[in-house]
Design a protein around this motif. Sequence first.
Motif, mmCIF file in Angstrom:
data_model
loop_
_atom_site.group_PDB
_atom_site.id
_atom_site.type_symbol
_atom_site.label_atom_id
_atom_site.label_comp_id
_atom_site.label_asym_id
_atom_site.label_seq_id
_atom_site.Cartn_x
_atom_site.Cartn_y
_atom_site.Cartn_z
ATOM 1 N N LYS A 1 0.814 -1.218 0.000
ATOM 2 C CA LYS A 1 0.000 0.000 0.000
ATOM 3 C C LYS A 1 0.851 1.274 0.000
ATOM 4 O O LYS A 1 0.366 2.330 -0.408
ATOM 5 C CB LYS A 1 -0.945 0.000 1.200
ATOM 6 N N GLU A 2 2.095 1.177 0.489
ATOM 7 C CA GLU A 2 2.946 2.359 0.502
ATOM 8 C C GLU A 2 3.486 2.687 -0.892
ATOM 9 O O GLU A 2 3.895 3.818 -1.146
ATOM 10 C CB GLU A 2 4.102 2.157 1.479
ATOM 11 N N GLN A 3 3.480 1.704 -1.777
ATOM 12 C CA GLN A 3 4.042 1.916 -3.110
ATOM 13 C C GLN A 3 2.987 2.378 -4.114
ATOM 14 O O GLN A 3 3.300 3.060 -5.069
ATOM 15 C CB GLN A 3 4.684 0.616 -3.604
ATOM 16 N N LYS A 4 1.737 1.988 -3.889
ATOM 17 C CA LYS A 4 0.684 2.339 -4.830
ATOM 18 C C LYS A 4 -0.523 2.903 -4.088
ATOM 19 O O LYS A 4 -0.611 2.841 -2.873
ATOM 20 C CB LYS A 4 0.258 1.111 -5.640
ATOM 21 N N ASN A 5 -1.469 3.417 -4.869
ATOM 22 C CA ASN A 5 -2.707 3.914 -4.290
ATOM 23 C C ASN A 5 -3.488 2.739 -3.718
ATOM 24 O O ASN A 5 -3.924 1.868 -4.464
ATOM 25 C CB ASN A 5 -3.519 4.617 -5.397
ATOM 26 N N PRO A 6 -3.715 2.702 -2.394
ATOM 27 C CA PRO A 6 -4.394 1.543 -1.797
ATOM 28 C C PRO A 6 -5.814 1.357 -2.308
ATOM 29 O O PRO A 6 -6.283 0.230 -2.436
ATOM 30 C CB PRO A 6 -4.367 1.853 -0.295
ATOM 31 N N ILE A 7 -6.509 2.450 -2.615
ATOM 32 C CA ILE A 7 -7.885 2.329 -3.106
ATOM 33 C C ILE A 7 -7.896 1.723 -4.494
ATOM 34 O O ILE A 7 -8.701 0.839 -4.798
ATOM 35 C CB ILE A 7 -8.588 3.700 -3.095
ATOM 36 N N ALA A 8 -6.984 2.178 -5.360
ATOM 37 C CA ALA A 8 -6.899 1.619 -6.710
ATOM 38 C C ALA A 8 -6.531 0.142 -6.651
ATOM 39 O O ALA A 8 -7.072 -0.682 -7.392
ATOM 40 C CB ALA A 8 -5.871 2.388 -7.537
ATOM 41 N N ARG B 1 -14.979 -2.238 3.146
ATOM 42 C CA ARG B 1 -13.699 -1.551 3.366
ATOM 43 C C ARG B 1 -13.443 -0.541 2.251
ATOM 44 O O ARG B 1 -12.930 0.559 2.498
ATOM 45 C CB ARG B 1 -12.572 -2.588 3.413
ATOM 46 N N GLN B 2 -13.817 -0.912 1.036
ATOM 47 C CA GLN B 2 -13.662 -0.012 -0.107
ATOM 48 C C GLN B 2 -14.456 1.274 0.109
ATOM 49 O O GLN B 2 -13.949 2.380 -0.103
ATOM 50 C CB GLN B 2 -14.139 -0.721 -1.371
ATOM 51 N N LEU B 3 -15.696 1.137 0.569
ATOM 52 C CA LEU B 3 -16.532 2.309 0.829
ATOM 53 C C LEU B 3 -15.944 3.158 1.950
ATOM 54 O O LEU B 3 -15.982 4.394 1.888
ATOM 55 C CB LEU B 3 -17.948 1.870 1.190
ATOM 56 N N GLN B 4 -15.396 2.489 2.964
ATOM 57 C CA GLN B 4 -14.775 3.235 4.068
ATOM 58 C C GLN B 4 -13.581 4.050 3.571
ATOM 59 O O GLN B 4 -13.440 5.231 3.917
ATOM 60 C CB GLN B 4 -14.328 2.270 5.158
ATOM 61 N N LEU B 5 -12.727 3.418 2.768
ATOM 62 C CA LEU B 5 -11.550 4.120 2.248
ATOM 63 C C LEU B 5 -11.948 5.258 1.318
ATOM 64 O O LEU B 5 -11.362 6.342 1.359
ATOM 65 C CB LEU B 5 -10.643 3.138 1.512
ATOM 66 N N MET B 6 -12.954 5.020 0.485
ATOM 67 C CA MET B 6 -13.423 6.075 -0.418
ATOM 68 C C MET B 6 -13.991 7.246 0.380
ATOM 69 O O MET B 6 -13.798 8.403 0.017
ATOM 70 C CB MET B 6 -14.474 5.506 -1.370
ATOM 71 N N ASN C 1 -12.537 10.976 0.340
ATOM 72 C CA ASN C 1 -13.401 12.096 0.002
ATOM 73 C C ASN C 1 -13.343 13.185 1.076
ATOM 74 O O ASN C 1 -13.281 14.379 0.771
ATOM 75 C CB ASN C 1 -14.845 11.606 -0.168
ATOM 76 N N VAL C 2 -13.365 12.746 2.340
ATOM 77 C CA VAL C 2 -13.284 13.707 3.447
ATOM 78 C C VAL C 2 -11.947 14.440 3.411
ATOM 79 O O VAL C 2 -11.879 15.654 3.621
ATOM 80 C CB VAL C 2 -13.465 12.980 4.797
ATOM 81 N N THR C 3 -10.869 13.706 3.140
ATOM 82 C CA THR C 3 -9.540 14.324 3.064
ATOM 83 C C THR C 3 -9.481 15.365 1.959
ATOM 84 O O THR C 3 -8.960 16.471 2.153
ATOM 85 C CB THR C 3 -8.472 13.242 2.799
#
Length: 211
Positions: free
Chosen positions: A22-29, A137-142, A146-148
């Motif tokens: 996850k540190e190397q790529k976008n975790p959501i993608a 988990r995907q919805l949580q990360l999204m 979005n909040v960020t």
Amino acid sequence: MNLFQRFKYTIEADLHQLFDKKEQKNPIAMLNQYIREAEKQTEQTGKLLERQGQLKEKLEQEFKQNAELLAKREAQLTLATTSGEQDLIDFASDEVAAYTARNNTLQASIEASTREYFELERKFETMKHKIKDMKVRQLQLMGKENVTRAHHQMDGMIAKNNKTNFEDLESYIDKLAYQIDKDHEVTSFESRLAQLEKNVAEDAPLLIENK
């Protein structure tokens, strides 16, 4: 090794690999990609489960047919034994032995197939639950992303070093309001002067007549 174990990797191992990178790529993608792959793998497992069920049904059909033939040959053996004809007794005996052996093989295969089917079914349900959990988990990360983004944009708007901050907007609105008031004031003066000129023009003939 059963059918489920032939997959290249399991859901659990891949999920751990996902968050290790996850540190190397976008975790959501990465999560989106992983969910697509997991859904595809689950779909393939579902087809294997369906196929396993069909094979189990065919084994049960074979067992039923074989049992019927075995019962028939056993009855024929009894009849041949009664008749005392040795060649018929030998033939019927061989047939009974063959159908009995096949019956035992089919029964063992059905038991093994049933165990494997239930194991596949249980793991298939586990895979579906894991995909559901990953989508949550995907919805949580999204939501966090979005909040960020929203906070970042709002903080930029509020920051004093931002060209479009609220203080600049307030200052612009104040200047605009002042200009409108000034224009209105000038317009009012001009209107009053014009009215005064009109009144003077109207009163001029009356002053001449009175003289």
